[in-house]
Design an enzyme around this catalytic site. Sequence first.
Site, mmCIF file in Angstrom:
data_model
loop_
_atom_site.group_PDB
_atom_site.id
_atom_site.type_symbol
_atom_site.label_atom_id
_atom_site.label_comp_id
_atom_site.label_asym_id
_atom_site.label_seq_id
_atom_site.Cartn_x
_atom_site.Cartn_y
_atom_site.Cartn_z
ATOM 1 N N ASP A 1 0.341 -2.514 -6.327
ATOM 2 C CA ASP A 1 0.075 -3.183 -5.055
ATOM 3 C C ASP A 1 1.395 -3.301 -4.323
ATOM 4 O O ASP A 1 2.360 -3.862 -4.849
ATOM 5 C CB ASP A 1 -0.540 -4.563 -5.284
ATOM 6 N N ASP B 1 -14.457 -4.100 -3.079
ATOM 7 C CA ASP B 1 -14.065 -5.405 -3.623
ATOM 8 C C ASP B 1 -15.308 -6.285 -3.613
ATOM 9 O O ASP B 1 -15.886 -6.540 -2.555
ATOM 10 C CB ASP B 1 -12.962 -6.038 -2.774
#
Length: 255
Positions: A13, A132
């Site tokens: 990330d 997600d």
Amino acid sequence: MSGLAVRIIPCLDFKDGRVVKGVRFENLVDSGDPLERALLYEAQGADELAFLDISATVEGRKTMAKEVARIRKAIAIPITVGGGIASMEDAARLLDSGADRVSVNSAAVREPAIIEAIARRFGVQCAVVAIDATKSPAMPSGYEVKIAAGAVATGLDAIEWASEAAQRGAGEILLTSIDRDGTNLGYECNLIHLVSRAVPIPVVASGGASKPEHFLEGYRNGALALLAAGIFHRSEVSISEIKQYLSAHNVEVRL
């Protein structure tokens, strides 16, 4: 599933030039330099690298392309890049910089035709749809899609959306459980099971893995690739150790 080696994918990330990791997408902490991490994970036997820009302003996307190019020169394994890809131009820039696949999330929900456009122009193998999801009793499957880094509820059922994404040309689903992200509690196996049964394309499990047993559980529930971040960033277990464990349990991996 026999004959397909299960892939182990560390995730970077990326924010402001650094690798970060949080819990349920919040409380981010610095986890190192992207290039150093990429080199380490390739040396440990990673099959691929996922590289997600979580601060995807316009400037962030430009920075991301430079970082992808820097990493591409240094490693040979495939790279999937996501975060802030809102147009074909964004996708093209990252693929031109050295990404092997691009992952679309919020943009795909807002404008599903982008999935078909990427698959048509660059090939199905380049089109990854990231989903997600979080538990929601209001959804038929019990899971709702969220976008904008988990901040915006969509009212979309996760399994229905995964099926539509596959029909539109996605070559892979990157499936993250927001509820499990960064918790070390293991993958949301019921979610993986439901999505993997609903789509004819590979599912990459993401969110919560912290020990070898979790990777085995993810595979047994239908994932053909297993993604993790914090467990690798903190050097709690190496990618090679994960693969040895899976191999010992009769799971085909590239050793």
